[in-house]
Scaffold this active site. Sequence first.
Site, PDB file in Angstrom:
ATOM      1  N   GLN A 180     -32.371  20.326  88.631  1.00  0.00           N
ATOM      2  CA  GLN A 180     -33.694  19.760  88.379  1.00  0.00           C
ATOM      3  C   GLN A 180     -33.752  18.248  88.560  1.00  0.00           C
ATOM      4  OE1 GLN A 180     -34.077  22.196  84.522  1.00  0.00           O
ATOM      5  NE2 GLN A 180     -36.171  22.110  85.264  1.00  0.00           N
ATOM      6  N   ARG A 232     -27.736  16.158  76.939  1.00  0.00           N
ATOM      7  CA  ARG A 232     -27.360  17.488  77.433  1.00  0.00           C
ATOM      8  C   ARG A 232     -27.603  17.530  78.940  1.00  0.00           C
ATOM      9  NH1 ARG A 232     -30.731  22.822  77.381  1.00  0.00           N
ATOM     10  NH2 ARG A 232     -29.179  24.151  78.344  1.00  0.00           N
ATOM     11  N   HIS A 266     -26.594  26.325  84.414  1.00  0.00           N
ATOM     12  CA  HIS A 266     -28.044  26.214  84.237  1.00  0.00           C
ATOM     13  C   HIS A 266     -28.692  26.690  85.545  1.00  0.00           C
ATOM     14  CE1 HIS A 266     -31.307  24.091  81.699  1.00  0.00           C
ATOM     15  NE2 HIS A 266     -31.948  24.681  82.690  1.00  0.00           N
ATOM     16  N   ASN A 271     -27.294  28.597  80.027  1.00  0.00           N
ATOM     17  CA  ASN A 271     -28.639  28.263  79.596  1.00  0.00           C
ATOM     18  C   ASN A 271     -29.555  29.459  79.837  1.00  0.00           C
ATOM     19  OD1 ASN A 271     -30.859  26.294  78.877  1.00  0.00           O
ATOM     20  ND2 ASN A 271     -31.583  27.036  80.857  1.00  0.00           N
ATOM     21  N   GLU A 272     -30.166  29.942  78.779  1.00  0.00           N
ATOM     22  CA  GLU A 272     -31.244  30.932  78.862  1.00  0.00           C
ATOM     23  C   GLU A 272     -30.946  32.122  79.771  1.00  0.00           C
ATOM     24  OE1 GLU A 272     -34.962  29.046  79.802  1.00  0.00           O
ATOM     25  OE2 GLU A 272     -34.969  27.893  77.963  1.00  0.00           O
ATOM     26  N   ASN A 275     -33.626  27.207  72.704  1.00  0.00           N
ATOM     27  CA  ASN A 275     -34.696  26.517  73.424  1.00  0.00           C
ATOM     28  C   ASN A 275     -36.009  27.147  73.002  1.00  0.00           C
ATOM     29  OD1 ASN A 275     -32.658  25.223  74.760  1.00  0.00           O
ATOM     30  ND2 ASN A 275     -33.008  26.203  76.743  1.00  0.00           N
ATOM     31  N   TYR A 294     -40.436  26.722  73.095  1.00  0.00           N
ATOM     32  CA  TYR A 294     -41.596  26.009  73.630  1.00  0.00           C
ATOM     33  C   TYR A 294     -42.935  26.449  73.051  1.00  0.00           C
ATOM     34  CZ  TYR A 294     -38.567  23.877  77.108  1.00  0.00           C
ATOM     35  OH  TYR A 294     -37.575  23.144  77.712  1.00  0.00           O
ATOM     36  N   GLU A 312     -33.543  22.546  73.637  1.00  0.00           N
ATOM     37  CA  GLU A 312     -34.725  22.139  74.412  1.00  0.00           C
ATOM     38  C   GLU A 312     -35.975  22.373  73.577  1.00  0.00           C
ATOM     39  OE1 GLU A 312     -35.276  24.056  78.247  1.00  0.00           O
ATOM     40  OE2 GLU A 312     -33.172  23.768  78.770  1.00  0.00           O
ATOM     41  N   TRP A 324     -36.743  18.132  75.653  1.00  0.00           N
ATOM     42  CA  TRP A 324     -36.815  18.441  77.085  1.00  0.00           C
ATOM     43  C   TRP A 324     -38.047  17.755  77.638  1.00  0.00           C
ATOM     44  CZ3 TRP A 324     -33.483  20.567  80.485  1.00  0.00           C
ATOM     45  CH2 TRP A 324     -33.991  20.773  81.784  1.00  0.00           C
ATOM     46  N   GLU A 374     -39.497  21.410  88.261  1.00  0.00           N
ATOM     47  CA  GLU A 374     -39.747  22.513  87.329  1.00  0.00           C
ATOM     48  C   GLU A 374     -39.694  23.857  88.086  1.00  0.00           C
ATOM     49  OE1 GLU A 374     -39.592  22.955  84.211  1.00  0.00           O
ATOM     50  OE2 GLU A 374     -40.515  24.930  84.120  1.00  0.00           O
ATOM     51  N   TRP A 375     -38.548  24.142  88.647  1.00  0.00           N
ATOM     52  CA  TRP A 375     -38.247  25.431  89.273  1.00  0.00           C
ATOM     53  C   TRP A 375     -39.347  25.866  90.243  1.00  0.00           C
ATOM     54  CZ3 TRP A 375     -33.329  25.546  88.661  1.00  0.00           C
ATOM     55  CH2 TRP A 375     -32.760  25.041  87.486  1.00  0.00           C
ATOM     56  N   PHE A 416     -42.495  17.290  82.469  1.00  0.00           N
ATOM     57  CA  PHE A 416     -41.954  17.514  81.119  1.00  0.00           C
ATOM     58  C   PHE A 416     -41.258  16.266  80.575  1.00  0.00           C
ATOM     59  CE2 PHE A 416     -42.245  22.126  81.875  1.00  0.00           C
ATOM     60  CZ  PHE A 416     -42.379  22.652  80.601  1.00  0.00           C
TER      61      PHE A 416
HETATM   62  C1  PNW Z   1     -36.506  26.327  80.321  1.00  0.00           C
HETATM   63  N1  PNW Z   1     -40.594  31.204  79.069  1.00  0.00           N
HETATM   64  O1  PNW Z   1     -37.064  27.384  81.028  1.00  0.00           O
HETATM   65  C2  PNW Z   1     -35.353  25.792  81.134  1.00  0.00           C
HETATM   66  O2  PNW Z   1     -34.145  25.779  80.430  1.00  0.00           O
HETATM   67  C3  PNW Z   1     -35.619  24.461  81.752  1.00  0.00           C
HETATM   68  O3  PNW Z   1     -34.781  24.290  82.866  1.00  0.00           O
HETATM   69  C4  PNW Z   1     -37.087  24.335  82.106  1.00  0.00           C
HETATM   70  O4  PNW Z   1     -37.386  23.207  82.859  1.00  0.00           O
HETATM   71  C5  PNW Z   1     -37.844  24.328  80.797  1.00  0.00           C
HETATM   72  O5  PNW Z   1     -37.511  25.449  79.991  1.00  0.00           O
HETATM   73  C6  PNW Z   1     -39.355  24.293  80.963  1.00  0.00           C
HETATM   74  O6  PNW Z   1     -39.807  25.431  81.635  1.00  0.00           O
HETATM   75  C7  PNW Z   1     -37.959  28.289  80.471  1.00  0.00           C
HETATM   76  O7  PNW Z   1     -41.330  31.797  79.893  1.00  0.00           O
HETATM   77  C8  PNW Z   1     -38.657  29.069  81.341  1.00  0.00           C
HETATM   78  O8  PNW Z   1     -40.644  31.463  77.865  1.00  0.00           O
HETATM   79  C9  PNW Z   1     -39.531  30.047  80.872  1.00  0.00           C
HETATM   80  C10 PNW Z   1     -39.692  30.210  79.522  1.00  0.00           C
HETATM   81  C11 PNW Z   1     -38.998  29.427  78.631  1.00  0.00           C
HETATM   82  C12 PNW Z   1     -38.125  28.457  79.112  1.00  0.00           C
END
Ligand code: PNW
Length: 549
Positions: A55, A108, A152, A197-198, A334, A336, A410, A456, A463-464, A472
Amino acid sequence: MQSAISTVKHLANSLAAPHSFIDAHDDHIPLNSGNGRELKFPPDFVWGTATASYQVEGGCDAGGRGLSIWDTFSRERCVDNGDVACGHFFKYEEDVKLMQQLGFKNYRLSISWSRIQPTGRGPINAEGVAFYNDLINCLLAHGVEPLITLYHWDLPQALEDELGGWQNREIAPTFCDYARLCFELFGDRVKNWLTFNEPWCVCLLGYGTGEHAPGITCDDGSKVYMAAHNVLRAHAAAVDIYRREYKAQQGGVIGITLNCNWNEPVPDKDPAAAQRNADAAHRILMWSLGWFADPIWRGEYPPEMRQRCGDRLPAFTDEEKALLKGSSDFLGLNHYFSDFVKDSTKGEFVSHWGITSKGGYFGDMAATTEGHHTWSQTDMGWNVVPWGFKELLLWCQERYNPPGGIYITENGCAVPEPTKESSVKDCFRVAYLTSYIAAMHEAMEAGADVRGYFAWSFLDNFEWSLGYSKRFGIVHVDYDTLARTPKASAHWFARVTAHNAVHIRDGAKFTDAATRHCVAKAVAAAAAIAAAPFAMPSISAAASTRLAA
Ligand code: PNW
């Protein structure tokens, strides 16, 4: 000239309401003033910021790096790619200096596997090793402690081509060889490790919905569950290697980072319907966090998954179960957003990137999510619900009681920031972070053993599949010049970390109405000051001292 801070202060005061709970940019009020409440954190609480290799690094063809699945996927299927990103590969010294100036003492980051081993196994790329050595040494020289994620999401492309990536059992020993290399090369200085990661994103988005690299879709979910199974096997085996071969000498800790939203059942007057929604909310927790956390802290997949997925969920051998149980020194989390949840016999689910799926993973989960009209949303369309964070932390504490505590690896939000001027006055982000950190504090007072928090992200970044459209960062990146400019949130976070405390107004209540009001106020203030004359204080030693004062 009127500063951003005084402009926002003025606007905040004029918009003030009894429920408002932040002093977003009220830089002139000392944290211990009588105007609010200071939420103090334990003395050894860890504050930091986070990024990930693909990223931020760019330099994709530089320094002997091999291709990863994200190079291929983003170049072929996305609007943007990580070829340049933030140019961190070339500008890491500047970035580390900025961290030091802002007083961010923990960082991190992740290692790009294909920089270390361009084809995933075999030959080591000396230039890649030199880059991470330089970066780690630079961090330590500037008083910044690294927390390193080994994976990651950027799998070497050769391993996808030759093995089928996480579908193949052989990926576990291959990952272990790479992990061993990293411990060997960097473990004398790196004391904090994360294996993955995730995994939820790796497996579901990569091998189920196809929204992420390698972009494989699978309707019956079998590939999703197989990928997860191999990620878990790889995680447990790598941790075992660290503990047996390196821990005694290097003295570090190692864990995993899982993502989880809070899922609140939709209330219903009919007790049977209410129970069905509660069961559905529990299932989402199982199919997101429990899928990985149950094997690691309880030694087996959640019972609901084993019942509902049948043969498509692979089984662990007794040996694997034993290796998995207790294989994380702490819970990396993590978080959100939150959703309301209803039971769904249809099993239809609209992902947060707008893809609708039926059957497979979603059919097994049989739950559907929705927002609420009182909730604000971030630029990702994710619901801002600080109390959901508190609920999640208490739920994790209760179900897993992780011996080494919980680290938030995050938390943050994307905000629409069409110009640099609007970006550096990111009141919305300050409001979001304040409310989430305060909610975390409430959870800690109620018994959640949270030991650290990483925002984060340090920088705006790739952002992927959504590319550079989502910002972010707490530091703005100009993608034309790659110039970095700390946003208001970076200055605010510097103050939080320096004081080990967050300041909220008297009578703060974490109701939805309060959150909504606070966010609306921040957005209004941001819009109003976007046109106003503005001078952001530049980050100098003096500025950091003033922020810390
Ligand atoms: C995380 N959801 O991704 C990643 O660890 C980061 O690389 C990314 O930039 C960040 O969160 C923000 O997107 C996620 O759908 C992607 O719940 C999707 C989800 C949660 C986290």
